[in-house]
Design an enzyme around this catalytic site. Sequence first.
Site, PDB file in Angstrom:
ATOM      1  N   GLU A 121       0.829  -1.209   0.000  1.00  9.58           N
ATOM      2  CA  GLU A 121       0.000   0.000   0.000  1.00  9.58           C
ATOM      3  C   GLU A 121       0.864   1.258   0.000  1.00  9.58           C
ATOM      4  OE1 GLU A 121      -3.997  -0.925   2.335  1.00  9.58           O
ATOM      5  OE2 GLU A 121      -2.214  -1.388   3.539  1.00  9.58           O
ATOM      6  N   ILE A 146      -6.643   4.185   7.703  1.00  9.85           N
ATOM      7  CA  ILE A 146      -7.637   5.076   7.105  1.00  9.85           C
ATOM      8  C   ILE A 146      -8.499   5.716   8.188  1.00  9.85           C
ATOM      9  CG2 ILE A 146      -7.604   4.105   4.787  1.00  9.85           C
ATOM     10  CD1 ILE A 146     -10.106   2.494   5.473  1.00  9.85           C
ATOM     11  N   GLU A 147      -8.527   5.134   9.373  1.00 11.48           N
ATOM     12  CA  GLU A 147      -9.197   5.774  10.501  1.00 11.48           C
ATOM     13  C   GLU A 147      -8.545   7.131  10.794  1.00 11.48           C
ATOM     14  OE1 GLU A 147      -9.693   1.304  11.200  1.00 11.48           O
ATOM     15  OE2 GLU A 147      -8.186   2.625  10.337  1.00 11.48           O
ATOM     16  N   LYS A 201     -11.542   1.377   0.459  1.00  9.39           N
ATOM     17  CA  LYS A 201     -10.470   0.822  -0.371  1.00  9.39           C
ATOM     18  C   LYS A 201     -11.134  -0.247  -1.224  1.00  9.39           C
ATOM     19  CE  LYS A 201      -6.766   1.075   3.100  1.00  9.39           C
ATOM     20  NZ  LYS A 201      -5.750   0.246   3.791  1.00  9.39           N
ATOM     21  N   TYR A 224     -18.944  23.406  -1.791  1.00 11.79           N
ATOM     22  CA  TYR A 224     -18.441  22.034  -1.869  1.00 11.79           C
ATOM     23  C   TYR A 224     -17.285  21.890  -2.837  1.00 11.79           C
ATOM     24  CZ  TYR A 224     -22.532  22.012  -5.031  1.00 11.79           C
ATOM     25  OH  TYR A 224     -23.491  22.327  -5.942  1.00 11.79           O
TER      26      TYR A 224
END
EC number: 4.1.2.25
Length: 121
Positions: free
Chosen positions: A22, A73-74, A100, A54
């Site tokens: 990764e 990813i947290e 992912k 946005y």
Amino acid sequence: MNDIIFLNGMRFYGYHGVLAAENDIGQIFVVDITLKVDLSYAGQSDDVKDTVNYGEVYKDVKSIVEGPRSCLIEHLAERIAKHINSHYNRVMETKVRITKENPPIPGHYDGVGIEIVREND
């Protein structure tokens, strides 16, 4: 208040993750953002200053996901939520979902990921 702004299916290439593959190869991260915002002012005024732009949120999320690496990813989601909540005073709550689609782990699935919800203090 049940008004929301959402940005769904934003796709960015990044190098976040615990596994060496990764970090070396990277992968696409799909990010969905939901912002709890009182849209009644913008609904009356028809003026972007009375809402959350946005397009700016997209740029901010892109910069974070394509920027410095996070192992988890947290952690990446926390960085995104913290940035949005600290830069957009109209936002009452931020939901961040990161998927992912093709992580380097065995199995068959549409994706793996996390979702967090953070209130704006």
